[in-house]
Design an enzyme around this catalytic site. Structure first.
Site, mmCIF file in Angstrom:
data_model
loop_
_atom_site.group_PDB
_atom_site.id
_atom_site.type_symbol
_atom_site.label_atom_id
_atom_site.label_comp_id
_atom_site.label_asym_id
_atom_site.label_seq_id
_atom_site.Cartn_x
_atom_site.Cartn_y
_atom_site.Cartn_z
ATOM 1 N N TYR A 141 -6.814 7.330 2.840
ATOM 2 C CA TYR A 141 -5.906 8.353 2.325
ATOM 3 C C TYR A 141 -6.445 8.915 1.003
ATOM 4 C CZ TYR A 141 -2.023 10.185 -0.364
ATOM 5 O OH TYR A 141 -1.253 10.969 -1.158
ATOM 6 N N ILE A 207 7.621 -8.290 0.031
ATOM 7 C CA ILE A 207 6.786 -8.023 -1.158
ATOM 8 C C ILE A 207 5.340 -8.217 -0.726
ATOM 9 C CG2 ILE A 207 6.161 -8.841 -3.461
ATOM 10 C CD1 ILE A 207 9.110 -9.650 -3.841
ATOM 11 N N ARG A 221 3.178 0.100 -10.405
ATOM 12 C CA ARG A 221 3.068 1.533 -10.130
ATOM 13 C C ARG A 221 3.891 2.310 -11.161
ATOM 14 N NH1 ARG A 221 -0.286 -0.239 -7.528
ATOM 15 N NH2 ARG A 221 -0.773 -0.044 -5.310
HETATM 16 N N1 UDP Z 1 5.469 -2.411 -1.269
HETATM 17 C C1 UDP Z 1 6.024 -3.657 -0.983
HETATM 18 N N2 UDP Z 1 6.901 -3.744 0.059
HETATM 19 C C2 UDP Z 1 7.247 -2.659 0.818
HETATM 20 C C3 UDP Z 1 6.670 -1.402 0.514
HETATM 21 C C4 UDP Z 1 5.788 -1.324 -0.545
HETATM 22 O O1 UDP Z 1 5.727 -4.660 -1.629
HETATM 23 O O2 UDP Z 1 8.038 -2.835 1.755
HETATM 24 C C5 UDP Z 1 4.540 -2.319 -2.411
HETATM 25 C C6 UDP Z 1 3.174 -1.750 -2.038
HETATM 26 O O3 UDP Z 1 2.314 -2.786 -1.606
HETATM 27 C C7 UDP Z 1 2.734 -1.119 -3.372
HETATM 28 C C8 UDP Z 1 4.062 -0.667 -3.987
HETATM 29 O O4 UDP Z 1 5.081 -1.375 -3.310
HETATM 30 O O5 UDP Z 1 2.176 -2.109 -4.200
HETATM 31 C C9 UDP Z 1 4.314 0.841 -3.808
HETATM 32 O O6 UDP Z 1 4.082 1.159 -2.448
HETATM 33 P P1 UDP Z 1 4.522 2.527 -1.822
HETATM 34 O O7 UDP Z 1 4.197 2.474 -0.355
HETATM 35 O O8 UDP Z 1 5.928 2.824 -2.188
HETATM 36 O O9 UDP Z 1 3.631 3.609 -2.559
HETATM 37 P P2 UDP Z 1 2.031 3.744 -2.723
HETATM 38 O O10 UDP Z 1 1.699 3.020 -4.001
HETATM 39 O O11 UDP Z 1 1.377 3.151 -1.524
HETATM 40 O O12 UDP Z 1 1.822 5.209 -2.852
#
Ligand code: UDP
Length: 333
Positions: A141, A207, A221
């Site tokens: 991505y 998590i 994040r």
């Molecule tokens: N994440 C998580 N559980 C979930 C979805 C996301 O632990 O059910 C974690 C994911 O691994 C990342 C963070 O939350 O570290 C943000 O993920 P998200 O998919 O929201 O956004 P991204 O950072 O991928 O754009």
């Protein structure tokens, strides 16, 4: 301006279309509706159901609409899926963007505001991350977005098409009032999943990894409200309309929250409404996730005067909660 907005029926797109109309622009939305929702569009926007992979159809829209500005959101956006289906991501995001840039270069040469991402930085050496930090996406991505950034540079060199690249950090929240919000066909985003779990649509929150080199072991994040992000697009469109040079901007709050801190904030919001806290379970890491992504957004503040208004994580989550509670099944009737 007469704007063509690709992916305008999506989550960030539909919030931005509202802001662009509010700023007095004319908006034609080009969307294949693979994940967008026509219901998300306000009455003032015109929808053209076109796929960016169909170059002839894209050319036809340029010939008819003759836009003088482009805002390019349309893309596949899931980090995990991009690792399982790279061809789909390269084709859709890279070839789709190429078709758009080609049709634009052949006709109106309108300036472009592009949805890029913090994922272009990959494993950042230090945070907060400035725009000139080394690039090294850890996901397909992120690679597709970096490749599109490179194409924008090439189209400026060869065709004089100016652009603004906006590198988004983690976008969340919803327009206050609960009218529109996040509704992806595959739910993967942390806050959306947590709120759907609160609504009883899922049993528990996973998590993804607690062995990252961060204080609590979970990924960090930078969570930016979608309305603040939409405002950044309005400012970028105006800067290009005023003859501004091409530029690249991070869009984030500059504060990081760990997965656990986000889930704690969600618990605060939902328990205030009498619901129990979420059940959590630790799962393995998700492929492609860097440990920490926090924005240094000073450049967009200084150059464009951008100021985020949603700076409290609970308040951000409350706006998303308002949308999900009123629309537990999203835009579906
Ligand atoms: N994440 C998580 N559980 C979930 C979805 C996301 O632990 O059910 C974690 C994911 O691994 C990342 C963070 O939350 O570290 C943000 O993920 P998200 O998919 O929201 O956004 P991204 O950072 O991928 O754009």
């Amino acid at each position: 301006m007469n704007l063509l907005v690709t992916g305008g029926a999506g989550y960030i797109g539909s919030h931005t279309v509202r802001r662009l109309l509010g700023a007095g622009h004319r908006v034609t939305v080009l969307d294949n509706l693979s994940s967008g929702h026509p219901e998300a569009l306000p009455p003032g926007a015109t929808l053209e159901r076109v796929d960016l992979l169909d170059l002839e159809a894209v050319r036809e829209v340029f010939g008819r609409v003759k836009p003088d500005g482009l805002v390019h959101f349309a893309a596949l956006i899931e980090v995990g899926e991009s690792m399982r289906a790279p061809a789909r991501y390269y084709r859709n995001n890279v070839v789709g963007s190429l078709n758009l840039l080609q049709a634009n270069a052949e006709t109106v040469k309108a300036p472009v505001v592009f949805s890029s991402t913090a994922a272009v930085y990959g494993d950042a050496e230090s945070t907060p991350i400035p725009e000139d930090a080394p690039k090294g996406p850890t996901s397909v991505y992120g690679e597709t977005k970096l490749m599109t950034e490179q194409m924008l540079n090439a189209f400026e060199r060869s065709h004089g098409v100016r652009h603004v690249k906006l590198r988004y950090f983690n976008v969340c929240g919803a327009e206050p009032g609960g009218q529109i919000g996040e509704d992806h066909p595959n739910k993967t985003h942390l806050i959306e999943l947590a709120l759907l779990t609160a609504l009883g649509q899922r049993e528990k929150m996973m998590i993804f990894g607690e062995d990252y080199p961060t204080p609590d072991g979970t990924c960090i994040r930078d969570y930016i409200h979608v309305v603040d992000l939409a405002d950044a697009h309005v400012l970028a469109v105006q800067a290009l309309a005023d003859g501004g040079d091409s530029a690249t901007y991070n869009v984030g709050l500059g504060h990081g929250f760990s997965v656990r801190q986000v889930l704690d904030a969600v618990d605060e919001v939902i328990t205030a409404d009498g619901l129990p806290p979420l059940t959590r379970e630790v799962a393995p890491r998700r492929a492609g996730d860097p440990p920490s992504l926090v924005a240094d957004s000073r450049r967009i503040k200084e150059d464009l005067g951008w100021t985020p208004h949603f700076t409290d994580l609970r308040e951000i989550i409350r706006t998303a909660w308002e949308w999900h509670r009123q629309h537990p099944h999203g835009f579906a009737k």
